[in-house]
Design a protein around this motif. Structure first.
Motif, PDB file in Angstrom:
ATOM      1  N   PHE A   1      -4.262  -5.006 -10.295  1.00 64.12           N
ATOM      2  CA  PHE A   1      -4.515  -3.624  -9.891  1.00 64.12           C
ATOM      3  C   PHE A   1      -3.262  -2.978  -9.337  1.00 64.12           C
ATOM      4  O   PHE A   1      -2.877  -1.882  -9.761  1.00 64.12           O
ATOM      5  CB  PHE A   1      -5.623  -3.568  -8.840  1.00 64.12           C
ATOM      6  CG  PHE A   1      -5.802  -2.196  -8.231  1.00 64.12           C
ATOM      7  CD1 PHE A   1      -6.638  -1.272  -8.824  1.00 64.12           C
ATOM      8  CD2 PHE A   1      -5.117  -1.828  -7.083  1.00 64.12           C
ATOM      9  CE1 PHE A   1      -6.785  -0.002  -8.291  1.00 64.12           C
ATOM     10  CE2 PHE A   1      -5.254  -0.553  -6.533  1.00 64.12           C
ATOM     11  CZ  PHE A   1      -6.096   0.352  -7.141  1.00 64.12           C
ATOM     12  N   TRP A   2      -2.604  -3.641  -8.375  1.00 62.53           N
ATOM     13  CA  TRP A   2      -1.432  -3.022  -7.736  1.00 62.53           C
ATOM     14  C   TRP A   2      -0.290  -2.858  -8.718  1.00 62.53           C
ATOM     15  O   TRP A   2       0.456  -1.865  -8.649  1.00 62.53           O
ATOM     16  CB  TRP A   2      -0.996  -3.851  -6.532  1.00 62.53           C
ATOM     17  CG  TRP A   2      -1.861  -3.706  -5.323  1.00 62.53           C
ATOM     18  CD1 TRP A   2      -2.569  -4.685  -4.686  1.00 62.53           C
ATOM     19  CD2 TRP A   2      -2.128  -2.502  -4.594  1.00 62.53           C
ATOM     20  NE1 TRP A   2      -3.256  -4.168  -3.613  1.00 62.53           N
ATOM     21  CE2 TRP A   2      -3.001  -2.830  -3.535  1.00 62.53           C
ATOM     22  CE3 TRP A   2      -1.717  -1.174  -4.735  1.00 62.53           C
ATOM     23  CZ2 TRP A   2      -3.464  -1.882  -2.621  1.00 62.53           C
ATOM     24  CZ3 TRP A   2      -2.181  -0.231  -3.821  1.00 62.53           C
ATOM     25  CH2 TRP A   2      -3.035  -0.579  -2.784  1.00 62.53           C
TER      26      TRP A   2
ATOM     27  N   PRO B   1      -8.122  -3.806  -2.903  1.00 59.14           N
ATOM     28  CA  PRO B   1      -8.830  -3.095  -3.970  1.00 59.14           C
ATOM     29  C   PRO B   1     -10.081  -3.828  -4.432  1.00 59.14           C
ATOM     30  O   PRO B   1     -10.162  -5.057  -4.385  1.00 59.14           O
ATOM     31  CB  PRO B   1      -7.787  -3.034  -5.094  1.00 59.14           C
ATOM     32  CG  PRO B   1      -6.881  -4.188  -4.827  1.00 59.14           C
ATOM     33  CD  PRO B   1      -6.824  -4.333  -3.336  1.00 59.14           C
TER      34      PRO B   1
ATOM     35  N   CYS C   1       0.813  -1.216   0.000  1.00 59.38           N
ATOM     36  CA  CYS C   1       0.000   0.000   0.000  1.00 59.38           C
ATOM     37  C   CYS C   1       0.845   1.263   0.000  1.00 59.38           C
ATOM     38  O   CYS C   1       0.333   2.359   0.269  1.00 59.38           O
ATOM     39  CB  CYS C   1      -0.934   0.018   1.212  1.00 59.38           C
ATOM     40  SG  CYS C   1      -2.151  -1.318   1.210  1.00 59.38           S
TER      41      CYS C   1
ATOM     42  N   LEU D   1      -9.891   3.452  -1.186  1.00 57.05           N
ATOM     43  CA  LEU D   1      -8.852   2.464  -0.932  1.00 57.05           C
ATOM     44  C   LEU D   1      -7.814   3.112  -0.042  1.00 57.05           C
ATOM     45  O   LEU D   1      -7.593   4.324  -0.105  1.00 57.05           O
ATOM     46  CB  LEU D   1      -8.209   2.023  -2.254  1.00 57.05           C
ATOM     47  CG  LEU D   1      -7.073   1.009  -2.183  1.00 57.05           C
ATOM     48  CD1 LEU D   1      -7.611  -0.382  -1.815  1.00 57.05           C
ATOM     49  CD2 LEU D   1      -6.320   0.943  -3.521  1.00 57.05           C
TER      50      LEU D   1
ATOM     51  N   ALA E   1     -12.201   1.009  -6.755  1.00 53.42           N
ATOM     52  CA  ALA E   1     -10.854   1.563  -6.782  1.00 53.42           C
ATOM     53  C   ALA E   1     -10.282   1.560  -8.195  1.00 53.42           C
ATOM     54  O   ALA E   1      -9.615   2.525  -8.609  1.00 53.42           O
ATOM     55  CB  ALA E   1      -9.952   0.776  -5.837  1.00 53.42           C
TER      56      ALA E   1
ATOM     57  N   ALA F   1      -6.446  -8.222  -7.655  1.00 54.30           N
ATOM     58  CA  ALA F   1      -5.660  -7.335  -6.801  1.00 54.30           C
ATOM     59  C   ALA F   1      -4.229  -7.215  -7.299  1.00 54.30           C
ATOM     60  O   ALA F   1      -3.647  -6.120  -7.302  1.00 54.30           O
ATOM     61  CB  ALA F   1      -5.679  -7.846  -5.363  1.00 54.30           C
TER      62      ALA F   1
ATOM     63  N   GLN G   1     -16.041  -4.575  -0.637  1.00 61.95           N
ATOM     64  CA  GLN G   1     -14.733  -4.471   0.003  1.00 61.95           C
ATOM     65  C   GLN G   1     -14.728  -5.150   1.370  1.00 61.95           C
ATOM     66  O   GLN G   1     -15.537  -4.844   2.236  1.00 61.95           O
ATOM     67  CB  GLN G   1     -14.366  -2.989   0.149  1.00 61.95           C
ATOM     68  CG  GLN G   1     -12.932  -2.707   0.539  1.00 61.95           C
ATOM     69  CD  GLN G   1     -12.659  -1.212   0.537  1.00 61.95           C
ATOM     70  OE1 GLN G   1     -13.401  -0.429   1.110  1.00 61.95           O
ATOM     71  NE2 GLN G   1     -11.604  -0.796  -0.129  1.00 61.95           N
TER      72      GLN G   1
ATOM     73  N   ALA H   1      -4.145   7.228  -2.122  1.00 65.33           N
ATOM     74  CA  ALA H   1      -5.119   6.444  -2.885  1.00 65.33           C
ATOM     75  C   ALA H   1      -6.283   7.339  -3.313  1.00 65.33           C
ATOM     76  O   ALA H   1      -6.451   8.448  -2.798  1.00 65.33           O
ATOM     77  CB  ALA H   1      -5.616   5.265  -2.038  1.00 65.33           C
TER      78      ALA H   1
ATOM     79  N   CYS I   1      -4.051   3.781   0.849  1.00 64.83           N
ATOM     80  CA  CYS I   1      -2.693   3.754   0.334  1.00 64.83           C
ATOM     81  C   CYS I   1      -2.021   5.044   0.787  1.00 64.83           C
ATOM     82  O   CYS I   1      -2.654   6.096   0.828  1.00 64.83           O
ATOM     83  CB  CYS I   1      -2.689   3.650  -1.196  1.00 64.83           C
ATOM     84  SG  CYS I   1      -1.054   3.422  -1.914  1.00 64.83           S
TER      85      CYS I   1
END
Length: 330
Positions: A116-117, A189, A37, A247, A193, A113, A183, A306, A249
């Motif tokens: 996404f990241w 995520p 994150c 989200l 997000a 996820a 969520q 985020a 972060c």
């Protein structure tokens, strides 16, 4: 002379403390690492939202000092922890994606996820280490290394800014096919997000049509805003209780804490006298000196990075304005 080893000896783990990832819980745990994150702090360190007094310069770390001054070596990759941290996260995502190919069980949320990241981190790297996106120049401007494999021995070049943004969008849009709509935890995520980050990415590309579409998709899921009249004390609510947070972060820790970074006076005076954000965002630090305290990052010194619904409103408004649609923008 030559020595030979038995096959079973070669297959033994050389480090007994290293763990081979085998189950869905292993891969989920890798993506639940708090470091996943973390995002880049370079954009804020190099911004004009604050100033540093001469007496505080001696307390700055070398990276923050160079980035604050926009010195050439401030963004040197070899000594920049932002580069290292984000590529560590990308390696984790690639490890998950390659490992999931060998597991027959449904791992949609974990795969979403990881995609996404990886897209989010590629975007964060592009903001600090590439030129801004330009439809013409981005075809030749150097991009970042796009590592799409967990194989650390595979050499990849920089490519172009155009290729970098294409991969960012490819990852984020692919994540929408796998991410859940609900969520479980603010650090995991969901589709909300991904919509929000895609709106941010397309806005930075000047593609206002797609940015508006994704902003509308995010606001359709939730358009809630924080009512400052209902907070009561002078501290923002925990990110888990803040309806704007899409989200969780935060930026990687920097030395620019409240004792050093003073809010630009022009920025502070731009708020009207009865604007409650003056109370929740800023703290008096001596005569006519204010520090920032309004982070959504659970009261930590690190800045929240985020997406949140207040940002998505602004993205939608800018897209409408740049398209000449005054009333919807207002």
């Amino acid at each position: 002379s030559f020595w030979a080893c038995k096959k079973d000896w070669l297959e033994k783990n050389p480090d007994s403390q290293q763990t081979v990832l085998q189950s869905l819980s292993d891969f989920q745990a890798l993506l639940d690492n708090p470091n996943i994150c973390l995002s880049s702090c370079l954009g804020e360190v190099g911004s004009d939202n604050y100033f540093i007094e001469d007496s505080s310069f001696a307390h700055l770390g070398l990276l923050d000092l160079h980035c604050y001054l926009w010195a050439y070596n401030g963004y040197g990759v070899a000594s920049n922890p932002v580069w290292t941290n984000l590529y560590n996260n990308i390696f984790a995502c690639n490890t998950v994606l390659s490992g999931l190919e060998k597991i027959p069980a449904d791992a949609s949320a974990i795969k979403g996820a990881a995609l996404f990241w990886r897209g989010f981190d590629f975007y964060e790297l592009a903001q600090g280490f590439c030129k801004s996106y330009d439809s013409a120049g981005s075809l030749t401007d150097p991009g970042i290394p796009l590592r799409l494999s967990a194989d650390i021995n595979r050499r990849v070049g920089r490519g172009t800014v155009q290729e970098t943004y294409q991969q960012i969008i490819r990852d984020l849009e692919a994540s929408l096919r796998y991410l859940p709509g609900v969520q479980d935890y603010p650090t995991r995520p969901v589709q909300w997000a991904a919509f929000a980050v895609l709106a941010r990415v397309y806005l930075s590309m000047g593609d206002y049509h797609n940015a508006l579409n994704y902003a509308d998709s995010a606001l359709h899921i939730s358009s809630a805003l924080l009512d400052y009249n209902s907070i009561g004390d002078s501290v923002l609510p925990d990110f888990g209780q803040n309806p704007e947070v899409i989200l969780y972060c935060r930026t990687a820790t920097a030395d620019l804490g409240a004792e050093i970074a003073k809010v630009d006076s022009v920025l502070y005076q731009s708020y009207s006298a009865n604007d409650l954000r003056k109370k929740y965002f800023f703290q008096l630090r001596g005569r006519n000196r204010y520090s920032f305290k309004g982070s959504y990052a659970n009261g930590k010194t690190a800045l929240f990075s985020a997406p949140a619904s207040d940002e998505i409103y602004l993205i939608a408004a800018e897209c409408e304005a740049r398209s000449g649609n005054r009333d919807p923008a207002m």
